[in-house]
Write an enzyme that holds these catalytic residues in place. Structure first.
Site, short mmCIF file in Angstrom:
data_model
loop_
_atom_site.label_atom_id
_atom_site.label_comp_id
_atom_site.label_asym_id
_atom_site.label_seq_id
_atom_site.Cartn_x
_atom_site.Cartn_y
_atom_site.Cartn_z
N GLY A 12 0.82 -1.21 0.00
CA GLY A 12 0.00 0.00 0.00
C GLY A 12 0.85 1.26 0.00
O GLY A 12 2.08 1.20 0.13
N ASP A 13 0.20 2.39 -0.23
CA ASP A 13 0.85 3.71 -0.21
C ASP A 13 1.96 3.85 -1.24
O ASP A 13 2.94 4.57 -1.04
CB ASP A 13 1.41 4.02 1.20
CG ASP A 13 0.34 3.94 2.26
OD1 ASP A 13 -0.82 4.28 1.95
OD2 ASP A 13 0.65 3.51 3.39
N GLU A 14 1.81 3.20 -2.36
CA GLU A 14 2.83 3.25 -3.41
C GLU A 14 2.77 4.54 -4.22
O GLU A 14 3.69 4.84 -4.99
CB GLU A 14 2.65 2.05 -4.38
CG GLU A 14 2.79 0.68 -3.74
CD GLU A 14 1.45 0.16 -3.19
OE1 GLU A 14 0.47 0.94 -3.15
OE2 GLU A 14 1.40 -1.02 -2.80
N LYS A 16 -0.60 5.42 -5.60
CA LYS A 16 -1.69 5.14 -6.55
C LYS A 16 -2.50 6.40 -6.84
O LYS A 16 -2.88 6.66 -7.98
CB LYS A 16 -2.62 4.05 -5.97
CG LYS A 16 -1.92 2.72 -5.75
CD LYS A 16 -2.83 1.71 -5.08
CE LYS A 16 -3.18 2.03 -3.65
NZ LYS A 16 -2.08 2.02 -2.69
N ASN A 38 -10.00 2.88 4.83
CA ASN A 38 -8.63 2.54 5.28
C ASN A 38 -7.62 3.09 4.27
O ASN A 38 -6.47 3.35 4.61
CB ASN A 38 -8.45 1.01 5.44
CG ASN A 38 -8.97 0.20 4.26
OD1 ASN A 38 -9.61 0.72 3.36
ND2 ASN A 38 -8.71 -1.09 4.28
N GLY A 40 -5.82 5.81 1.91
CA GLY A 40 -5.56 7.25 1.93
C GLY A 40 -4.72 7.53 0.70
O GLY A 40 -3.57 7.14 0.64
N GLN A 223 -5.08 -0.16 -1.14
CA GLN A 223 -4.15 -1.08 -0.45
C GLN A 223 -3.10 -1.61 -1.45
O GLN A 223 -2.82 -0.95 -2.43
CB GLN A 223 -4.91 -2.24 0.21
CG GLN A 223 -5.71 -1.85 1.44
CD GLN A 223 -7.02 -1.16 1.13
OE1 GLN A 223 -7.84 -1.69 0.41
NE2 GLN A 223 -7.23 0.01 1.68
N THR A 300 -3.98 7.28 9.13
CA THR A 300 -3.84 7.21 10.59
C THR A 300 -2.70 8.08 11.13
O THR A 300 -2.58 8.24 12.34
CB THR A 300 -3.56 5.75 11.02
OG1 THR A 300 -2.38 5.30 10.33
CG2 THR A 300 -4.73 4.84 10.68
N GLY A 301 -1.84 8.60 10.25
CA GLY A 301 -0.71 9.41 10.70
C GLY A 301 0.43 8.60 11.31
O GLY A 301 1.43 9.15 11.75
P1 GDP Z 1 -1.46 5.69 -2.17
O1 GDP Z 1 -2.21 5.23 -0.98
O2 GDP Z 1 -0.90 4.56 -2.97
O3 GDP Z 1 -2.22 6.65 -3.03
O4 GDP Z 1 -0.18 6.49 -1.60
P2 GDP Z 1 -0.19 7.57 -0.39
O5 GDP Z 1 -0.80 8.82 -0.87
O6 GDP Z 1 -0.73 6.97 0.85
O7 GDP Z 1 1.36 7.73 -0.14
C1 GDP Z 1 2.21 8.15 -1.16
C2 GDP Z 1 2.95 9.40 -0.68
O8 GDP Z 1 4.02 9.69 -1.53
C3 GDP Z 1 2.10 10.67 -0.70
O9 GDP Z 1 2.56 11.53 0.30
C4 GDP Z 1 2.37 11.25 -2.08
O10 GDP Z 1 2.17 12.65 -2.13
C5 GDP Z 1 3.82 10.91 -2.24
N1 GDP Z 1 4.29 10.62 -3.60
C6 GDP Z 1 3.69 9.95 -4.61
N2 GDP Z 1 4.54 9.78 -5.64
C7 GDP Z 1 5.71 10.34 -5.28
C8 GDP Z 1 6.99 10.46 -5.90
O11 GDP Z 1 7.24 10.00 -7.01
N3 GDP Z 1 7.97 11.10 -5.19
C9 GDP Z 1 7.75 11.61 -3.95
N4 GDP Z 1 8.73 12.23 -3.33
N5 GDP Z 1 6.56 11.50 -3.33
C10 GDP Z 1 5.56 10.87 -3.99
P1 IMO Z 2 -3.81 2.69 0.53
O1 IMO Z 2 -4.96 2.52 -0.41
C1 IMO Z 2 -1.26 0.96 3.61
C2 IMO Z 2 -3.12 -1.92 6.36
C3 IMO Z 2 -3.28 -1.49 7.80
C4 IMO Z 2 -3.10 -2.83 8.49
C5 IMO Z 2 -3.82 -3.78 7.55
C6 IMO Z 2 -5.23 -4.11 7.95
O2 IMO Z 2 -3.66 4.06 1.05
O3 IMO Z 2 -2.57 2.12 -0.07
P2 IMO Z 2 -7.48 -2.69 7.81
O4 IMO Z 2 -7.87 -1.38 8.45
O5 IMO Z 2 -7.55 -2.68 6.32
O6 IMO Z 2 -8.23 -3.84 8.40
O7 IMO Z 2 -5.94 -2.91 8.24
O8 IMO Z 2 -3.82 -3.14 6.28
N1 IMO Z 2 -3.71 -0.99 5.36
C7 IMO Z 2 -3.00 -0.17 4.58
N2 IMO Z 2 -1.67 0.09 4.54
N3 IMO Z 2 -2.09 1.57 2.73
C8 IMO Z 2 -3.40 1.31 2.73
O9 IMO Z 2 -4.24 1.80 1.80
C9 IMO Z 2 -3.93 0.44 3.70
N4 IMO Z 2 -5.16 -0.02 4.00
C10 IMO Z 2 -5.01 -0.89 5.01
O10 IMO Z 2 -2.28 -0.57 8.17
O11 IMO Z 2 -1.75 -3.18 8.50
MG MG Z 3 -2.21 5.49 1.09
#
Ligand code: GDP
Ligand code: IMO
Ligand code: MG
Length: 423
Positions: A12-14, A16, A38, A40, A223, A300-301
């Site tokens: 997750g958090d790549e 997307k 869940n 963000g 995720q 969640t911070g």
């Molecule tokens: P998502 O859940 O896959 O949409 O990813 P998140 O938004 O939770 O986390 C990705 C974080 O990396 C965010 O703070 C974005 O603003 C930041 N971000 C996305 N792409 C890049 C990148 O290529 N470089 C940097 N420095 N930050 C990025």
């Molecule tokens: P995005 O879309 C990263 C993780 C939680 C926990 C596990 C189970 O932003 O990439 P849950 O509340 O789903 O039952 O929690 O999954 N988790 C994520 N980690 N990015 C997310 O979404 C996540 N959604 C859930 O931290 O480990």
């Molecule tokens: Mg995220």
């Protein structure tokens, strides 16, 4: 491009949200297909910075119909708050549609998520405590309430009172917790129903019509693959399927219609919540990545655990999704690094393995084997042309392509919409 799926390739958090916000310029529809709030998804564009939890990240384009698909679990309070936030930035949200099949997150799901996590004690999964697991549990046990029920007050009240009777028995008898009040929840949800009624529709026909017209569609995953209920590091996973296969089920688009399946990968790795992560860096390098990339959960911070790119896990992810392309994000985070490591295999009990174990207990015992590549030590954040990337950066990308047997078609070099290189 007709139907393109965007899936998280790691934990997750790549990035997307950023990828969707960039690619949505050229499409007519964006459909979220799994998870709930869940997720963000950070979007940084000319309108500002947004953390999208439920609304698809294509909402910033007026030509894009945004659908919260049947595979999503929806907390109406979170959705209404998110819509208010978007409106306050001048964004027109009238093109949003919520599938009438999407299940609702109810107050008892959130309470159960908390009570279950507390009960697990040291073995807590580190969920987001948004009620996701309990809501999907109810969907599977056929006790769930769907968004469509908000349009039928009598039906909604019947479903709520029967579910609540069951939940209150659990609260009082298992957890010694006071029961939740039917009247309070029903009043609250009837208000949500009135506010959300214009958005709730049957969505498969709307999606199908767009496909018949040949309009390009993006399916927005939430995720990541390693959090998948079947293929992730069970039990440290989420409760739905973030995979390309989940995109089909969670949107109502047959698998044959998925033309391109894009895996989003960070140039390194992060994880939030509990569970094994072989390449986790519990040292200064891990801290450096966290601070440079602001790796704190968008929902969640919580500080995210950071580590080197794990090609064993990533290869597994390519296999279970059948990725046609990779979007590699956060390349810029490595700009100052003198050298960069990639995990190419694991050491397990004296042996070298290059497959991803199915058991979290086994994965916990795996020691990463690294290959080290030279860094480029110059800024990439202003580069928009692949050939202008420093040689070492292109070599790093080429090595990942080789290890994963999948082409990198996009490279992100910063968080904003335009910081994306298309190859
Ligand atoms: P998502 O859940 O896959 O949409 O990813 P998140 O938004 O939770 O986390 C990705 C974080 O990396 C965010 O703070 C974005 O603003 C930041 N971000 C996305 N792409 C890049 C990148 O290529 N470089 C940097 N420095 N930050 C990025
Ligand atoms: P995005 O879309 C990263 C993780 C939680 C926990 C596990 C189970 O932003 O990439 P849950 O509340 O789903 O039952 O929690 O999954 N988790 C994520 N980690 N990015 C997310 O979404 C996540 N959604 C859930 O931290 O480990
Ligand atoms: Mg995220």
């Amino acid at each position: 491009m007709s139907v393109m799926v965007v899936v998280g390739g790691q934990w997750g958090d790549e990035g997307k949200g950023k990828i969707i916000d960039s690619l949505a310029e050229k499409v007519k529809m964006v459909v979220r297909f799994s998870g709930g709030d869940n997720a963000g998804h950070t979007v940084i564009n000319p309108y500002g910075e947004f953390k999208m939890h439920l609304v698809p990240s294509g909402i910033f384009y007026s030509q894009v119909t945004c659908i919260i698909g049947n595979g999503v679990v929806v907390n109406p309070a979170v959705l209404l708050r998110e819509l208010d936030e978007l409106r306050s930035h001048g964004i027109n949200v009238s093109q949003l549609i919520v599938s009438d099949r999407a299940h609702l997150i109810m107050p008892y799901h959130i309470l159960l998520d908390e009570l279950e996590e507390e009960r697990r004690g040291k073995g807590a999964l580190g969920t987001t405590r948004r009620g996701i697991g309990p809501a999907f549990t109810d969907k599977v046990t056929r006790l769930g309430i769907r968004a469509g029920s908000l349009l039928k007050e009598k039906l909604f009240l019947e479903q709520l009172s029967s579910a609540l009777e069951f939940k209150n028995a659990i609260f009082t008898k298992v957890y010694q917790h006071s029961p939740l009040l039917l009247e309070e929840i029903s009043k609250q949800y009837c208000r949500y129903g009135e506010q959300l009624a214009p958005f709730i529709k049957e969505t498969t026909s709307i999606i199908n019509q767009a496909m018949v017209r040949g309009e390009p569609i993006l399916l927005e995953g939430a995720q990541g693959t390693l959090l998948d209920l079947d293929f992730g590091t069970y039990p440290y996973v989420t409760s739905s399927s973030p995979l390309a296969g989940g995109a089909s089920v969670g949107s109502g688009i047959g698998p044959r219609a998925l033309d391109r399946i894009v895996g989003v990968f960070k140039a390194y790795l992060s994880r939030v919540g509990s569970g094994p992560m072989p390449t986790e860096l519990r040292d200064k390098v891990g801290e450096l990545i966290r601070e440079k990339a602001h790796e704190y959960g968008a929902t969640t911070g919580r500080p995210r655990r950071c580590g080197w790119f794990d090609a064993v896990a990533a290869r597994f992810s390519v296999q279970v999704n059948g990725f046609s392309d990779i979007a590699l994000t956060h390349l810029d985070i490595y700009d100052d690094f003198p050298s960069i490591k990639i995990c190419t295999a694991y050491k397990l009990g004296g042996k070298v393995i290059d497959s991803f174990p199915s058991s979290a207990v086994v994965l916990e015992e795996c020691q990463p084997i690294y290959e080290e590549l030279p860094g480029w030590q110059m800024s990439t954040s202003g580069i928009r042309d692949f050939t202008q990337l420093p040689l070492e950066a292109r070599r790093y990308i080429a090595r990942l392509e080789e290890l994963l047997s999948c082409p990198v078609s996009w490279v992100a070099v910063g968080p904003t919409r335009e910081q994306l290189i298309e190859r």
